[in-house]
Design an enzyme around this catalytic site. Structure first.
Site, mmCIF file in Angstrom:
data_model
loop_
_atom_site.group_PDB
_atom_site.id
_atom_site.type_symbol
_atom_site.label_atom_id
_atom_site.label_comp_id
_atom_site.label_asym_id
_atom_site.label_seq_id
_atom_site.Cartn_x
_atom_site.Cartn_y
_atom_site.Cartn_z
ATOM 1 N N CYS A 49 0.799 -1.239 0.000
ATOM 2 C CA CYS A 49 0.000 0.000 0.000
ATOM 3 C C CYS A 49 0.826 1.281 0.000
ATOM 4 O O CYS A 49 0.552 2.191 -0.787
ATOM 5 C CB CYS A 49 -0.910 0.075 1.229
ATOM 6 S SG CYS A 49 -1.400 -1.484 1.930
ATOM 7 N N TYR A 100 8.099 1.614 12.829
ATOM 8 C CA TYR A 100 7.475 0.363 13.301
ATOM 9 C C TYR A 100 8.370 -0.324 14.335
ATOM 10 O O TYR A 100 7.890 -0.848 15.342
ATOM 11 C CB TYR A 100 7.161 -0.566 12.120
ATOM 12 C CG TYR A 100 5.789 -0.324 11.547
ATOM 13 C CD1 TYR A 100 5.499 0.840 10.845
ATOM 14 C CD2 TYR A 100 4.767 -1.250 11.741
ATOM 15 C CE1 TYR A 100 4.238 1.084 10.347
ATOM 16 C CE2 TYR A 100 3.492 -1.016 11.234
ATOM 17 C CZ TYR A 100 3.237 0.141 10.538
ATOM 18 O OH TYR A 100 1.985 0.383 10.049
ATOM 19 N N TYR A 179 -6.803 -5.756 -8.304
ATOM 20 C CA TYR A 179 -6.284 -4.523 -7.703
ATOM 21 C C TYR A 179 -4.905 -4.152 -8.272
ATOM 22 O O TYR A 179 -4.704 -3.057 -8.776
ATOM 23 C CB TYR A 179 -6.086 -4.721 -6.194
ATOM 24 C CG TYR A 179 -7.327 -4.659 -5.357
ATOM 25 C CD1 TYR A 179 -7.679 -3.476 -4.725
ATOM 26 C CD2 TYR A 179 -8.111 -5.778 -5.142
ATOM 27 C CE1 TYR A 179 -8.792 -3.412 -3.909
ATOM 28 C CE2 TYR A 179 -9.226 -5.728 -4.330
ATOM 29 C CZ TYR A 179 -9.573 -4.549 -3.712
ATOM 30 O OH TYR A 179 -10.669 -4.489 -2.910
ATOM 31 N N ILE A 180 -3.963 -5.073 -8.098
ATOM 32 C CA ILE A 180 -2.564 -4.732 -8.417
ATOM 33 C C ILE A 180 -2.434 -4.463 -9.912
ATOM 34 O O ILE A 180 -1.759 -3.517 -10.333
ATOM 35 C CB ILE A 180 -1.610 -5.845 -7.924
ATOM 36 C CG1 ILE A 180 -1.700 -5.946 -6.396
ATOM 37 C CG2 ILE A 180 -0.185 -5.587 -8.389
ATOM 38 C CD1 ILE A 180 -0.867 -7.047 -5.763
ATOM 39 N N GLU A 183 -3.923 -1.012 -10.709
ATOM 40 C CA GLU A 183 -3.152 0.084 -10.115
ATOM 41 C C GLU A 183 -1.835 0.274 -10.867
ATOM 42 O O GLU A 183 -1.459 1.396 -11.221
ATOM 43 C CB GLU A 183 -2.905 -0.198 -8.633
ATOM 44 C CG GLU A 183 -4.218 -0.095 -7.837
ATOM 45 C CD GLU A 183 -4.071 -0.381 -6.352
ATOM 46 O OE1 GLU A 183 -3.029 -0.933 -5.937
ATOM 47 O OE2 GLU A 183 -5.013 -0.044 -5.600
ATOM 48 N N ARG A 200 -7.393 -13.607 -17.583
ATOM 49 C CA ARG A 200 -7.897 -14.938 -17.971
ATOM 50 C C ARG A 200 -9.404 -14.909 -18.258
ATOM 51 O O ARG A 200 -9.907 -15.706 -19.027
ATOM 52 C CB ARG A 200 -7.602 -15.964 -16.885
ATOM 53 C CG ARG A 200 -8.358 -15.740 -15.595
ATOM 54 C CD ARG A 200 -8.189 -16.890 -14.644
ATOM 55 N NE ARG A 200 -8.790 -16.575 -13.352
ATOM 56 C CZ ARG A 200 -8.695 -17.342 -12.298
ATOM 57 N NH1 ARG A 200 -8.021 -18.471 -12.362
ATOM 58 N NH2 ARG A 200 -9.269 -17.003 -11.168
ATOM 59 N N GLY A 265 -3.234 -12.529 -7.781
ATOM 60 C CA GLY A 265 -3.718 -12.882 -6.447
ATOM 61 C C GLY A 265 -2.565 -13.200 -5.494
ATOM 62 O O GLY A 265 -1.418 -13.344 -5.905
ATOM 63 N N ASP A 306 -3.975 -11.512 6.403
ATOM 64 C CA ASP A 306 -4.044 -12.175 5.095
ATOM 65 C C ASP A 306 -3.833 -13.684 5.171
ATOM 66 O O ASP A 306 -4.311 -14.416 4.308
ATOM 67 C CB ASP A 306 -2.982 -11.587 4.145
ATOM 68 C CG ASP A 306 -3.337 -10.186 3.674
ATOM 69 O OD1 ASP A 306 -4.377 -9.658 4.101
ATOM 70 O OD2 ASP A 306 -2.560 -9.625 2.869
HETATM 71 P P1 NDP Z 1 -6.920 -9.799 -7.077
HETATM 72 O O1 NDP Z 1 -7.570 -10.882 -6.313
HETATM 73 O O2 NDP Z 1 -7.380 -8.413 -6.914
HETATM 74 O O3 NDP Z 1 -6.993 -10.137 -8.614
HETATM 75 C C1 NDP Z 1 -6.452 -11.316 -9.118
HETATM 76 C C2 NDP Z 1 -6.628 -11.318 -10.613
HETATM 77 O O4 NDP Z 1 -5.883 -12.396 -11.151
HETATM 78 C C3 NDP Z 1 -8.070 -11.512 -11.059
HETATM 79 O O5 NDP Z 1 -8.264 -10.781 -12.240
HETATM 80 C C4 NDP Z 1 -8.133 -13.013 -11.320
HETATM 81 O O6 NDP Z 1 -9.068 -13.342 -12.308
HETATM 82 C C5 NDP Z 1 -6.746 -13.280 -11.858
HETATM 83 N N1 NDP Z 1 -6.268 -14.642 -11.604
HETATM 84 C C6 NDP Z 1 -6.376 -15.346 -10.473
HETATM 85 N N2 NDP Z 1 -5.759 -16.529 -10.592
HETATM 86 C C7 NDP Z 1 -5.232 -16.572 -11.828
HETATM 87 C C8 NDP Z 1 -4.480 -17.512 -12.552
HETATM 88 N N3 NDP Z 1 -4.141 -18.665 -12.013
HETATM 89 N N4 NDP Z 1 -4.108 -17.195 -13.820
HETATM 90 C C9 NDP Z 1 -4.446 -16.016 -14.371
HETATM 91 N N5 NDP Z 1 -5.168 -15.080 -13.732
HETATM 92 C C10 NDP Z 1 -5.561 -15.342 -12.482
HETATM 93 O O7 NDP Z 1 -5.347 -9.958 -6.739
HETATM 94 P P2 NDP Z 1 -4.119 -8.961 -6.757
HETATM 95 O O8 NDP Z 1 -2.929 -9.823 -6.949
HETATM 96 O O9 NDP Z 1 -4.344 -7.821 -7.673
HETATM 97 O O10 NDP Z 1 -4.106 -8.400 -5.274
HETATM 98 C C11 NDP Z 1 -4.077 -9.317 -4.173
HETATM 99 C C12 NDP Z 1 -4.903 -8.803 -3.034
HETATM 100 O O11 NDP Z 1 -4.204 -7.774 -2.383
HETATM 101 C C13 NDP Z 1 -6.230 -8.199 -3.439
HETATM 102 O O12 NDP Z 1 -7.243 -9.156 -3.517
HETATM 103 C C14 NDP Z 1 -6.489 -7.209 -2.341
HETATM 104 O O13 NDP Z 1 -7.164 -7.846 -1.298
HETATM 105 C C15 NDP Z 1 -5.093 -6.791 -1.909
HETATM 106 N N6 NDP Z 1 -4.752 -5.491 -2.507
HETATM 107 C C16 NDP Z 1 -5.482 -4.396 -2.131
HETATM 108 C C17 NDP Z 1 -5.203 -3.169 -2.659
HETATM 109 C C18 NDP Z 1 -6.030 -2.002 -2.249
HETATM 110 O O14 NDP Z 1 -6.714 -2.083 -1.239
HETATM 111 N N7 NDP Z 1 -6.044 -0.895 -3.004
HETATM 112 C C19 NDP Z 1 -4.123 -2.958 -3.623
HETATM 113 C C20 NDP Z 1 -3.429 -4.168 -3.967
HETATM 114 C C21 NDP Z 1 -3.743 -5.383 -3.410
HETATM 115 P P3 NDP Z 1 -10.601 -13.699 -11.953
HETATM 116 O O15 NDP Z 1 -11.308 -12.409 -11.766
HETATM 117 O O16 NDP Z 1 -11.018 -14.466 -13.148
HETATM 118 O O17 NDP Z 1 -10.546 -14.529 -10.713
#
Ligand code: NDP
Length: 450
Positions: A49, A100, A179-180, A183, A200, A265, A306
């Protein structure tokens, strides 16, 4: 607490949740130790963050400098210096890491800067072989970016490495649509990279309101960010010139990129901690299973944040850490309320939301209504920026109680935090409308929705 243990509480993981739990438990009089094998502060402060938000600020100057000319400023041709921003951000992260550390020290929490594993219901073993005992053990080890298992996956990087790049790559491919991905698509695009998001499925930000995420997609496309939907990865290869060939299933030609960022994710960081060996039950993706009081299947072992894979958001982990410490060491049984958690995506422009999306309201409520305000912010009008904001309110059909609020537009997360108080308090549309608009602002649209 039994004096026969070395500590009353041993926390594994000094991220947001672990630090909160340990300092509050210590303030309640517990003898506390914490182990961290990387850097104090955890994902949010060190590689999440905080540095991300600073990059978002840095990236936004690209648009601000452009817009400034329409506001009468003579802006000479500007050059972006990535190493300067990167190093300033990393220095700020280091400063926060120090703070921290001081919080732990001030609260007399003993810090062990090494990996700890659980070797008994009341025992942990440090990497140097030291065995320590504690009345309670708290697992707060967070999550780790997932990298899919496919040929060449190691050629990509994750959000752990993205803050340390030597230069801004010319072509950036981002895997994922969450999210990531969104962003960093915004960040790299503003820094001048050619960005393609590879998803995907057929939608971005699945958990956000459809109209809001569609607006982000439309704005991102207009800005020039590329999207590939229904595009599963096949393999990644390194080309002779050092760039990457990204082969997608069903695509005859590989996508060429200089950087691939995996943003698919984050998985609970529970592997190799000795949890299953002592009887702690793990769920899907290795999530530590806990009850409403954060207690695992082993009564002396708790988990927050987490690693439990409930809601992967820093403020939630902090609340869980606080509730754990107050309940177990403060004599104040507390449970976290997971209803109406506000969240935001710091895309360009950002998204923020609280409560039900329209599709959730359709599934859960007998009847519902929506109100929207679709407007071009005054600043965008003068800047000649054709980017419209959208605010959307979802209310229960009969009572008109606001059950969801979703926004995309400048400063949406800053505005939503205040409005989330009203949603959490169960206010109605009429009560929003009773409040006189604060003019001229964007947030006044909240009380003017039709
Ligand atoms: P997210 O869960 O937000 O998104 C994951 C993305 O990856 C989705 O589009 C998902 O698709 C896709 N996906 C999942 N598995 C696969 C796979 N095996 N192959 C290809 N695509 C895949 O994860 P992020 O990594 O962006 O972020 C992780 C977590 O961190 C977030 O869920 C959030 O909780 C936290 N975070 C919060 C932020 C904030 O508050 N601003 C900023 C960054 C992170 P599908 O939709 O089809 O499942």
């Amino acid at each position: 607490m039994a004096e026969s243990y070395d500590y009353d509480l041993f926390v594994i993981g000094a991220g947001s949740g672990g630090v909160r739990a340990s300092r509050v438990a210590a303030a309640h009089g517990a003898r506390v130790a914490i182990a961290e094998d990387h850097r104090v502060g955890g994902t949010c402060v060190i590689r999440g963050c905080v540095p991300k938000k600073l990059l978002v600020y840095g990236a936004h100057f690209a648009e601000d400098l452009q817009d400034a000319r329409r506001f009468g400023w003579d802006v000479p041709k500007c050059r972006f210096d990535w190493p300067a921003l990167r190093d300033n951000v990393l220095a700020e992260v280091e400063r926060l890491e120090g703070i921290y550390g001081e919080i732990l020290e001030r609260n007399e929490v003993e810090l062990h800067e090494q990996r700890a594993t659980v070797t008994g219901p009341n025992e942990v073993t440090l990497a140097d072989g030291t065995r320590l005992t504690a009345g309670t053990i708290l697992i707060a080890t967070g999550a780790w970016p997932m990298v899919p298992d496919l040929p060449g996956a190691e050629l990509g990087i994750t959000s752990n490495e993205v803050f340390h790049l030597d230069a801004v790559p010319r072509r950036v491919a981002i895997a994922g649509g969450g999210y990531i991905a969104n962003e960093f698509a915004g960040i790299f695009h503003e820094f001048g990279a050619e960005v393609t998001l590879i998803n995907r499925g057929d939608r971005i930000l699945r958990h956000y309101d459809e109209q809001i995420r569609d607006r982000l997609l439309q704005i991102s496309l207009t800005k020039g960010i590329g999207f590939k939907f229904n595009a599963p990865f096949e393999r990644i290869e390194k080309a002779e010139d050092g760039s990457l060939d990204i082969h997608l299933k069903g695509s005859p030609d590989p996508l060429k990129a200089d950087l691939l960022l995996w943003a698919v994710g984050r998985q609970p960081n529970s592997r190799g901690l000795g949890l299953e060996e002592v009887g702690v039950k793990l769920g899907k993706d290795g999530a530590v299973l806990v009850d409403e009081d954060n207690q695992t299947s082993v009564p002396s072992i708790y988990a927050i944040g987490d690693v439990t894979n409930r809601v992967q958001l820093t403020p939630v982990a902090i609340r869980e850490g606080q509730a754990f410490a107050d309940s177990v060491f403060g004599g104040k049984p507390t449970r976290v309320d997971y209803e109406n958690i506000p969240s935001a995506v710091f895309s360009h422009p950002p998204i923020a939301g609280v409560g039900m999306t329209e599709s959730e309201a359709r599934d859960k409520l007998g009847s519902y209504k929506t109100y929207t305000s679709d407007f071009r912010p005054m600043k965008n009008v003068l800047a000649g920026r054709n980017e419209r904001s959208l605010y959307k309110m979802i209310v229960e059909g009969e009572t008109e109680r606001v059950v969801g609020l979703h926004m995309i537009g400048p400063d949406a997360p800053e505005i939503l935090q205040a409005a989330a108080v009203a949603v959490k308090a169960g206010l109605t549309k009429a009560q929003f409308d009773d409040t006189i608009a604060l003019h001229p602002t964007m947030s006044e649209e909240l009380v003017l929705m039709r």
